[in-house]
Write an enzyme that holds these catalytic residues in place. Sequence first.
Site, short mmCIF file in Angstrom:
data_model
loop_
_atom_site.label_atom_id
_atom_site.label_comp_id
_atom_site.label_asym_id
_atom_site.label_seq_id
_atom_site.Cartn_x
_atom_site.Cartn_y
_atom_site.Cartn_z
N HIS A 1 0.22 -0.75 2.17
CA HIS A 1 -0.76 0.32 1.95
C HIS A 1 -0.24 1.64 2.52
CE1 HIS A 1 -4.08 -1.82 0.17
NE2 HIS A 1 -4.15 -2.71 1.16
N HIS B 1 1.32 -6.56 4.96
CA HIS B 1 0.33 -6.14 3.96
C HIS B 1 -0.13 -4.71 4.23
CE1 HIS B 1 -3.16 -6.82 1.20
NE2 HIS B 1 -3.72 -5.91 1.99
N GLU B 2 -0.51 -4.43 5.47
CA GLU B 2 -0.99 -3.08 5.79
C GLU B 2 0.15 -2.06 5.71
OE1 GLU B 2 -4.01 -2.60 5.68
OE2 GLU B 2 -4.66 -4.68 5.89
N GLU C 1 -3.75 -1.77 -3.80
CA GLU C 1 -3.60 -3.17 -3.42
C GLU C 1 -2.31 -3.76 -3.98
OE1 GLU C 1 -4.76 -6.56 -1.27
OE2 GLU C 1 -5.45 -4.47 -1.22
#
Length: 504
Positions: free
Chosen positions: A272, A268-269, A298
């Site tokens: 980003h 997830h990170e 997001e």
Amino acid sequence: MATDASPDERSDTYEEFLQTVKRHANLKSAGMVLNWDQEVMMPEGGTPARSQQLSALSAVSHDVLTGEEMAGYLSELESADLDGGQRAVVREMRRQHDRAVAVPRDLVEEITRTTSEAHPVWKEAKENDDFESFAPTLETLLDLKRRYAEHIDPDRDPYEVLFEDYEPYLGLDTAERVLERLRDELVPLIDDLRDADADLATPFEGTFDTDAQEELARDALDTLGYDWDRGRMDVAPHPFSSGNQFDARVTTRFDEADPLGAITSTIHEFGHAFYTLGLPDEHYGTPLGSAAGLTVHESQSRFWENHVGRTEAFWEQFLPSVVDRFPRLEGTTTREAYEAANQIYPDNLIRVEADELTYHMHIILRFEIERDLIAGDLDVAEVPAVWNDKMEEYLGVRPETDAEGCLQDIHWSHGTFGYFPTYSLGSVLAAQLDAALRADVDDFEGTVRDGEFGPLADWLRENVHAHGQRYRTDDLVREATGESFTADYFVEYATEKFGALYGV
């Protein structure tokens, strides 16, 4: 600007304007590094100095953004003959300038100082399961943010004004519509899945050494193509990513009982950071080199986490790395790993540990509570009870402590009221982008299975990252997908995926 100004003069004015824009951006970027340090590296006793440092930086940044020099350039350039990218820079800086100029400098400093000081208060309250010790700070932050919103536009819903700090273009009405649809569609789906007679594999039970998990997290970043020359990975209580296209850092966290959580959090990170690193180098410090709001940001993290990292194809590629770090998982099949990565856990209390589907109930709960707090329709003292009631209503589970309830998130200690809806908006957009990407990229599953992520990366770079803030959110969505922003793709994706997994 004088109408008879020469092209050279207009060019000179724009270049001078850009220098002011970049000065403001660099001050903001420096503050971001200090914030990162406070959450990752700073000794616990450093808060009194750090709050003053951040307050001073925010004041100087505010002065640059609201100053006569910026105002003069904006007035001159709005009537100038500019190209599309230049007009977008002026548009975005005008939006930022007008909002900032409405807010007194001393209020900006007070908000920054208070949020910096609030972080250790929240942290201690969470550790001690003591909401009452955080409640006065939360009251203060709510008051400050109401005042902030009132200065910007006293005639509008203050929550709507705050929401626009994070998603300036889709509109709160769109967010409310999407969240209502997700609630209406997902609650009955979750009930059906809970009642389904499905026996999904759970190979990741037991405890897993956190040092080995950290190595595995680094393996995941290597597999996906994280640029270590422009990034780093650290541990933080609440995972986050921050930075710019030259320095995009990720954090994650590890739990002995949840190695899957560490993998998905890290991916997830990565999403980003991958977006941040994909912004045009040549436009660093300007809106053309900045992310297009948190909905888009997001969408990138959710795309990589869910539409790549939770696919069976990804687990066929990545499972050997998992087994290498944890040999006792030898014999685990790709299908078993896929099922484990996609099970739903309605009784899970923690948002950052939530599965892909029930996650949105966590967001809707927070959205409804903070909207009522800002409006003054909910007292701070009532938050724990209301939180618990909504958890029971939406997910059928009730927290036994505030640490696993209303104190679990860091956001309110940052004063970021209006942020939470962008998580669900981003997930919705990720599904829409995924559908468009699959239509353009040959053999998506084979690409992921082979670990050849170049075609996916190239599509995202070309259709999302390269534009920076050139387009407003909905315009960017149309450019990338050919359609306006819609929740249709997410609802279809979630219904089909989990229906097939659970046989409903």
